[in-house]
Every structure is written in structure tokens, then in C-alpha cells.
Design a protein around this motif. Structure first.
Motif, PDB file in Angstrom:
ATOM      1  N   ALA A 218      41.830  45.964  44.138  1.00 13.00           N
ATOM      2  CA  ALA A 218      40.841  46.920  43.624  1.00 13.00           C
ATOM      3  C   ALA A 218      41.025  47.185  42.137  1.00 13.00           C
ATOM      4  O   ALA A 218      40.056  47.344  41.389  1.00 13.00           O
ATOM      5  CB  ALA A 218      40.928  48.229  44.415  1.00 13.00           C
ATOM      6  N   GLN A 219      42.282  47.231  41.689  1.00 14.67           N
ATOM      7  CA  GLN A 219      42.566  47.567  40.294  1.00 14.67           C
ATOM      8  C   GLN A 219      42.733  46.338  39.409  1.00 14.67           C
ATOM      9  O   GLN A 219      42.935  46.482  38.196  1.00 14.67           O
ATOM     10  CB  GLN A 219      43.837  48.425  40.233  1.00 14.67           C
ATOM     11  N   GLY A 220      42.666  45.150  40.014  1.00 15.62           N
ATOM     12  CA  GLY A 220      42.835  43.939  39.221  1.00 15.62           C
ATOM     13  C   GLY A 220      44.236  43.756  38.678  1.00 15.62           C
ATOM     14  O   GLY A 220      44.424  43.127  37.633  1.00 15.62           O
ATOM     15  N   ASP A 221      45.244  44.281  39.397  1.00 18.01           N
ATOM     16  CA  ASP A 221      46.615  44.239  38.893  1.00 18.01           C
ATOM     17  C   ASP A 221      47.234  42.852  38.960  1.00 18.01           C
ATOM     18  O   ASP A 221      48.072  42.494  38.123  1.00 18.01           O
ATOM     19  CB  ASP A 221      47.494  45.212  39.681  1.00 18.01           C
ATOM     20  N   VAL A 222      46.895  42.088  39.999  1.00 15.30           N
ATOM     21  CA  VAL A 222      47.446  40.745  40.148  1.00 15.30           C
ATOM     22  C   VAL A 222      46.319  39.762  40.422  1.00 15.30           C
ATOM     23  O   VAL A 222      45.251  40.129  40.917  1.00 15.30           O
ATOM     24  CB  VAL A 222      48.507  40.656  41.276  1.00 15.30           C
ATOM     25  N   GLY A 223      46.605  38.499  40.105  1.00 19.27           N
ATOM     26  CA  GLY A 223      45.621  37.455  40.361  1.00 19.27           C
ATOM     27  C   GLY A 223      46.008  36.528  41.486  1.00 19.27           C
ATOM     28  O   GLY A 223      45.245  35.631  41.831  1.00 19.27           O
TER      29      GLY A 223
END
Length: 287
Positions: free
Chosen positions: A67-72
Motif C-alpha cells: 500500500a505504501q510502496g515501501d518495497v518492490g
């Protein structure tokens, strides 16, 4: 698309469900992470590692990262039977590389250490030294690789016609000591024990000493995964040795291939070697 997501986050996530004190003392995943980062870092990627108390918190972390785009991308370890994390990761559409048996990886790319073949080698090593009563101190039974090792251990002992016992541990030194004490109290106590990690084997060494059982004259001990702790114990622990940094590096290479769009299924890690040290006899004491 996978690569563009990774470029945005520039992070690979990896989580472990372990007691903090076990994670801090167990060298395997520190060595694994070092190998993983040695491949990813030159390409501009970093690894975030979290130790969490439950699988539910792992899943919540995956959802938050998405949701937060912390990891890819995710490196998934310690697969369980019918692992609840796999369908969630399918839903989240994050690139995933599994470290485990491809048969349990839900068709995600997998790096497999062939735990069944490694266990067969471990049993053969002890049989060749004359042992006819073996035991296996396992990791948690919920883990798929534990079941693989248990199945291979039981099958190899049955084929050889030798006695076999199994007790579950939790990878801690204390659980290895308790399991060993139980085994030594049996009327048909084993002459050799295989432990599913180095910490439990160290606990087994302590329990044998406390019980006045001589190692290796009366009891042989074999750790899974070699480490400096195995080499520095008294006597030094024999071990089923993986090149753990190489497994981490192979996982990194697999991730890079996934980011490049390769359709990978399974990659095999190099085979184990059995390192014989002071806790296993170099001659056939038990024949």
C-alpha cells in the motif's frame, strides 16, 4: 512493470517469524542476507529485514509495504505447509522469490537447497561410521523444509533397517538441550543425533556433557548448517554444510532475472558437504 515498481521502492523485503533471541544468535540468515545484498547492492537495490512474532503480522507487513510502496519485491523464507502467505502475495502482485521447495512455492520462482538429498547424505555419513540408532531433532513441524527432512530421515533409516527417533525443537539452544536430554533418558537411546540447526546442536552438546555422556565416544552429534559456532565448540561440531552466502547470492541472481522478465521456476543451490569434526568419530566405534 515489476522492474519499474522496484525502481520506485528500491527495496527488497524479507521477513522472519522467530523469537528475537533466536534470530540474534542464529548465523544462517545473517550469512544469507550478506550473500543476497552482495548481488543486489551493486545494482542499486537494498534489503529490508524484519523479525516478526506471527505469520499474521508478516501478512499485515506485506499489505502495508504494498500500500505504501515501501518495497518492490519479496524474498519469502520458511514456507509452511499450505502457507497462508502465498495467496496474499498473489493478490498483491509483488515479485516474489521463494527460498524453499518448488513443490510448495505456488509456482513462484524458487531457490531450493535439496533438503531431502542433504538429509540422505547426513544419514549415510552416520551409517558409514557404524551407527544403528539415530535421532533427529527437528525444527518446527509447520515448516515445509522440516517435513521434507523428517520424511527423508525416516525413509533412509527404514531402508537401512536402523532405529530412528524424532523430537521437535524451535531452533533455540534450549530446545536442543531439552530434546537431547529426553533422547538420552530413553532405554533405547540413540548413538547419533542430527540437529536441524547449529544452535540446537550446541544445546545437545551441553546436555550430553551434563548427563556425563562422552561425545563422540558414546554419542555423535551432527549440526545442520555449518558456522563459526560449530567450529569453536568443544569438541568442534560436525556439520551438514551449505555455502549459505552463495545461496543468498543465488537468490539475488534469481531476483535480478525476475526483474528482467525471465520466466524462472526453480534454481538448485550447490549440494551440501558433510564436514567431519570432533563430535563424530572418524573410525567405526559402533560396529
Amino acid at each position: 512493470m515489476a522492474e519499474s515498481r522496484l525502481r520506485t521502492a528500491n527495496m527488497v523485503g524479507m521477513t522472519f517469524v522467530r523469537a528475537t533471541e533466536i534470530m540474534g544468535a542464529e548465523p544462517y540468515f545473517h550469512d544469507f542476507a550478506a550473500g543476497l545484498e552482495s548481488v543486489l547492492r551493486p545494482h542499486g537495490y537494498s534489503v529490508i529485514t524484519l523479525v516478526l512474532p506471527t505469520i499474521e503480522e508478516e501478512i499485515a507487513t506485506f499489505r502495508r509495504w504494498k500500500a505504501q510502496g515501501d518495497v518492490g519485491a519479496i524474498v519469502l523464507v520458511d514456507l509452511a505447509i499450505d502457507d497462508a502467505r502465498l495467496p496474499v502475495l498473489r493478490e498483491l502482485e509483488l515479485p516474489v522469490v521463494v527460498v524453499g521447495n518448488p513443490a510448495t512455492a505456488d509456482e513462484f520462482p524458487a531457490v531450493w537447497t535439496n533438503d531431502d538429498a542433504a538429509m540422505r547424505d547426513a544419514v549415510a555419513f552416520l551409517l558409514a561410521r557404524g551407527h544403528r540408532s539415530l535421532a533427529h531433532v527437528t525444527g518446527p513441524h509447520r515448516m515445509a523444509h522440516t517435513r521434507t527432512r523428517m520424511t527423508a530421515f525416516a525413509a533412509e533409516c527404514a531402508t537401512a533397517g536402523v532405529s530412528a527417533a524424532s523430537i521437535a525443537g524451535d531452533y533455540s539452544l534450549g530446545s536442543g538441550a531439552r530434546a537431547t536430554a529426553q533422547l538420552l533418558n530413553r532405554t533405547d537411546r540413540p548413538t547419533a543425533i542430527i540437529f536441524d540447526n547449529d544452535l540446537m546442536a550446541l544445546g545437545g552438546l551441553e546436555a550430553a556433557d551434563a548427563a556425563g555422556v562422552a561425545v563422540p565416544a558414546e554419542l555423535a552429534l551432527l549440526a545442520w548448517d555449518d558456522s563459526a559456532q560449530c567450529q569453536l565448540s568443544t569438541p568442534p561440531l560436525s556439520a551438514v554444510s551449505h555455502d549459505v552466502p552463495a545461496i543468498g547470492a543465488l537468490t539475488g541472481d534469481t531476483l535480478l532475472a525476475v526483474f528482467a522478465g525471465s520466466a524462472l521456476e526453480a534454481v538448485e543451490a550447490p549440494p551440501v558437504s558433510i564436514v567431519s569434526r570432533g563430535t563424530t568419530a572418524n573410525h567405526k566405534l559402533f560396529i
